[in-house]
Enzyme design. Structure first.
Site, PDB file in Angstrom:
ATOM      1  CB  CYS A 140      77.045  47.957 164.440  1.00 14.61           C
ATOM      2  SG  CYS A 140      78.044  49.443 164.500  1.00 14.61           S
ATOM      3  CB  SER A 145      83.960  57.126 167.571  1.00 14.45           C
ATOM      4  OG  SER A 145      83.891  56.990 166.163  1.00 14.45           O
TER       5      SER A 145
END
Length: 457
Positions: free
Chosen positions: A381, A255
């Protein structure tokens, strides 16, 4: 949720307030901590102020959620946002050639960081997409012969949801438990591998508790059993040394915004020899060797490449400095507060991710009290849920301790002053909240809370 609602109300109040608008936000608290006089995130008496000053922002201690863009990365990206704007897949003119050359250089920079061949790097929109490609792509390509996968109970939500999606398609998934330390039992992994197992997926560094899994040992087991090994390394790449060949990793998710690069970009490493095949998840122009169709965003991949190059140069220094700050935070909190538990293995652990449970304190209440420090009670998340973290439940943490956990993130730009200020405020508010807690009072009186039979009214 309470914390987010409080910030929304504060934002609405500031927007609705009459008078001149405040100047552009600045890192006010960061500037003032050095003077040993940190200011509140919200002025105590806005009405008395003759004119609105700069809006002060909380200190940032949540680098597992995202990292700030490194200025060196921004410098590398700017030319491709303004002057070199060609489509890297345009082969008929200089604009396309320039962008393609920048894209391939970025591919080399990413590959160099993990010891891969540049041809094994596929650009994606981030680690979530990379995890989906790895898990669904491998499973679906080999489905005619192999319909079993293995992962762990503490993986990122996108990995767990991808596995559940495959279960609905008829695949069998084994979710390995973890030990109290958060580390898997390698013997359990070996026992779980079946003749039709196509993939094992295990996260390198956990995003909530910072535990490092024995990736090299897992890679050797998978290689000896001819099973592909995928690791979600979003929290590890650029922070600890990784070599896909030495560790026998077949697929790796990366990422950009976890390594001081831009958001919206990531990569997946897919081994070429022996070749790992994946079924593409989206159709289109066949870019990225047919594995990820869509125009590659040149400025973003240039940023990812620059972030990987900077990380490779700074890794050793960053790790030593972050380790020192981490030790400072943990020791200063624990020597001043009793009944504080560090979640996860303290030895096999990335020092920049510290998860502490403060017994007899509600985590949401502590987060609201620490309004001038940006912290988290777990993964960004899943933070919309008021349920205790599934990662903490998986390592056997009691529900009351799981509800009292706070994650402290220390990164490249964190200062000693910020750590000291966070420690000071954390100690202050934990003591205050405990004084208000009847449970804390009962414990001080020598009552064993587990011996009490609670009844509902």
């Amino acid at each position: 949720m309470l914390l987010r609602a409080a910030w929304r109300r504060a934002a609405v109040a500031v927007t609705a307030a009459p008078g001149p608008k405040p100047a552009a936000p600045t890192r006010g608290l960061r500037l003032r901590v050095g003077d040993h006089a940190p200011q509140s995130a919200v002025p105590a008496d806005t009405a008395a102020a003759p004119e609105a000053g700069p809006v002060l922002r909380p200190l940032y201690m949540d680098v597992q959620a995202t990292t700030p863009l490194d200025p060196r990365v921004l410098d590398a990206m700017l030319p491709y946002l303004i002057n070199y704007y060609g489509n890297p897949h345009s082969r008929t003119h200089a604009y396309g050639w320039e962008s393609e050359a920048a894209m391939e250089r970025a591919r080399q920079q990413v590959a160099s960081l993990i010891g891969a061949d540049p041809r094994e790097i596929i650009f994606t929109s981030g680690a979530t997409e990379s995890n989906n490609i790895a898990i669904k792509g491998v499973a679906r390509f080999y489905r005619s012969r192999k319909k079993h996968l293995i992962t762990t109970q503490t993986e990122h939500k996108c990995v767990l949801d991808s596995c559940r999606s495959l279960e609905a398609e008829g695949f069998q998934v084994t979710y390995l438990p973890v030990q109290k330390s958060g580390i898997i039992d390698l013997k359990e992994l070996e026992a779980a591998i079946q003749p039709d197992t196509s993939l094992v997926s295990v996260m390198t560094v956990n995003n909530e508790i910072g535990v490092k899994q024995p990736i090299a040992e897992i890679g050797r087991i998978c290689s000896s059993r001819k099973v592909y090994f995928h690791t979600d390394a979003a929290q590890a790449v650029g922070k600890i040394p990784l070599d896909v060949n030495d560790m026998k990793i077949d697929l790796m998710s990366i990422s950009g915004h976890k390594i001081y690069g831009p958001k919206g970009v990531g990569a997946i490493y897919i081994r070429r020899r022996p070749r790992v095949r994946v079924e593409a998840l989206q159709s289109g122009g066949g870019q990225e060797r047919g594995m990820r169709s869509g125009t590659v965003p040149t400025p973003l991949v240039v940023g990812l490449g620059a972030a990987c190059e900077v990380a490779q140069q700074e890794m050793e220094y960053d790790h030593k400095r972050i380790s020192k700050l981490s030790e400072r935070l943990i020791q200063n909190i624990m020597k001043s507060l009793p009944d504080v538990v560090m979640n996860g293995d303290p030895k096999h652990h990335y020092p920049g991710c510290i998860n502490l449970s403060f017994a007899y304190v509600e985590g949401e209440s502590l987060l609201m009290a620490l309004k001038d420090v940006a912290l988290s009670s777990g993964s960004a998340c899943t933070s919309a849920s008021l349920e205790p973290s599934y990662v903490l439940r998986a390592i056997g943490t009691d529900e009351d301790l799981a509800h009292s956990s706070i994650r402290f993130g220390i990164g490249r730009f964190t200062t000693e002053e910020e750590v000291d200020y966070t420690v000071e405020k954390c100690i202050q508010h934990v003591k205050r909240l405990r004084e208000m807690s009847p449970l804390w009072e009962m414990v001080q009186d020598g009552i064993d809370l587990k011996s009490i039979k609670w009844t509902q009214h």
